[in-house]
Design a protein around this motif. Structure first.
Motif, PDB file in Angstrom:
ATOM      1  N   ASN A 120       0.790  -1.228   0.000  1.00 39.91           N
ATOM      2  CA  ASN A 120       0.000   0.000   0.000  1.00 39.91           C
ATOM      3  C   ASN A 120       0.822   1.278   0.000  1.00 39.91           C
ATOM      4  O   ASN A 120       0.309   2.338  -0.391  1.00 39.91           O
ATOM      5  N   THR A 121       2.063   1.222   0.464  1.00 42.61           N
ATOM      6  CA  THR A 121       2.853   2.450   0.558  1.00 42.61           C
ATOM      7  C   THR A 121       4.166   2.397  -0.214  1.00 42.61           C
ATOM      8  O   THR A 121       4.785   3.441  -0.423  1.00 42.61           O
ATOM      9  N   GLY A 122       4.606   1.192  -0.587  1.00 36.68           N
ATOM     10  CA  GLY A 122       5.891   1.064  -1.255  1.00 36.68           C
ATOM     11  C   GLY A 122       7.080   1.282  -0.337  1.00 36.68           C
ATOM     12  O   GLY A 122       8.203   1.496  -0.806  1.00 36.68           O
ATOM     13  N   CYS A 123       6.853   1.230   0.971  1.00 38.33           N
ATOM     14  CA  CYS A 123       7.921   1.518   1.935  1.00 38.33           C
ATOM     15  C   CYS A 123       8.961   0.408   1.963  1.00 38.33           C
ATOM     16  O   CYS A 123       8.700  -0.735   1.572  1.00 38.33           O
ATOM     17  N   ARG A 124      10.136   0.752   2.445  1.00 35.30           N
ATOM     18  CA  ARG A 124      11.157  -0.211   2.828  1.00 35.30           C
ATOM     19  C   ARG A 124      11.013  -0.485   4.313  1.00 35.30           C
ATOM     20  O   ARG A 124      10.513   0.346   5.071  1.00 35.30           O
ATOM     21  N   LEU A 125      11.467  -1.670   4.724  1.00 40.01           N
ATOM     22  CA  LEU A 125      11.246  -2.140   6.091  1.00 40.01           C
ATOM     23  C   LEU A 125      12.538  -2.235   6.884  1.00 40.01           C
ATOM     24  O   LEU A 125      13.578  -2.622   6.349  1.00 40.01           O
ATOM     25  N   ILE A 126      12.426  -1.911   8.172  1.00 40.81           N
ATOM     26  CA  ILE A 126      13.487  -2.145   9.147  1.00 40.81           C
ATOM     27  C   ILE A 126      12.843  -2.946  10.280  1.00 40.81           C
ATOM     28  O   ILE A 126      11.923  -2.457  10.949  1.00 40.81           O
ATOM     29  N   LEU A 127      13.272  -4.181  10.469  1.00 41.37           N
ATOM     30  CA  LEU A 127      12.684  -5.061  11.470  1.00 41.37           C
ATOM     31  C   LEU A 127      13.627  -5.198  12.659  1.00 41.37           C
ATOM     32  O   LEU A 127      14.792  -5.567  12.505  1.00 41.37           O
TER      33      LEU A 127
END
Length: 211
Positions: A120-127
């Motif tokens: 939905n946002t095209g974000c990159r992730l930091i877990l």
């Protein structure tokens, strides 16, 4: 360093992320989120990054599901930092064991939330790993926490996310110190404990002191 000029970084999680951001320490909290923001801003002022804290004390992945649209998708992050899982485990060992989240549900729910965010946002992730500030790997809550953080490791690989090994960061300092120096309850860090988390996050995103 992975961030670009003008990007929006949104944090979501439980009390470790919240850290008073909704009241006494609005809007960033007085924990690792604000420490990370401060160090990044001081080092890279030219980037003009926007920082958003959407941690809520007591949350599990079930709680994130109920507010994901409002607190994550509507924020349109470029980078989404997710730190969840401590309460999912801790509830099994307290007075609300029925509110603990089984590991299969934890994994499937977190995977679904991450998929929705990316789609939905095209974000990159930091877990960011859940943790227990406990040096004994055989202690039951620590052993179960290790199982849940392995889920985070696997999801980080699956989503090509940046992974922040907070449990490893605490294990490093516990080699020469006691758990009580970092938190009164093995969960909620004091300021140096939050600095341990912030350092692990800064290292993962490639922060460096200016020369």
């Amino acid at each position: 360093m992975i961030f670009s000029a003008g990007q929006r970084i949104v944090f979501v999680g439980d009390s470790i992320t919240d850290c008073g951001r909704r009241d006494r320490a609005a809007p960033y909290g007085d924990g690792y989120v604000n420490l990370t923001r401060a160090m990044m801003t001081a080092t890279y002022p030219e980037l003009g990054l926007t920082w958003v804290n959407r941690g809520v004390s007591g949350d599990t992945v079930r709680d994130l599901t109920t507010r994901w649209e409002r607190d994550v998708l509507a924020e349109r992050p470029d980078w989404l930092v997710v730190k969840i899982g401590i309460n999912d485990v801790w509830r099994f060992f307290g007075d609300q064991p029925d509110q603990g989240v089984p590991i299969e549900e934890y994994e499937s729910t977190l995977r679904d939330l991450l998929s929705r965010a990316v789609k939905n946002t095209g974000c990159r992730l930091i877990l960011v790993d859940p943790y227990l500030i406990e040096p004994d790997h055989g202690e039951p809550q620590r052993a179960q926490t290790d199982d849940y953080l392995r889920v985070v490791h696997a999801l980080a690989a699956e989503f090509d996310a940046v992974h922040v090994p907070t449990q490893g960061a605490f294990d490093r300092v516990l080699a020469t110190t006691s758990a009580g120096q970092w938190a009164h309850d093995r969960i909620h860090p004091n300021l140096p404990g939050h600095a341990v988390i912030a350092q692990a996050l800064l290292a993962a995103i490639g922060w460096r002191l200016p020369s």
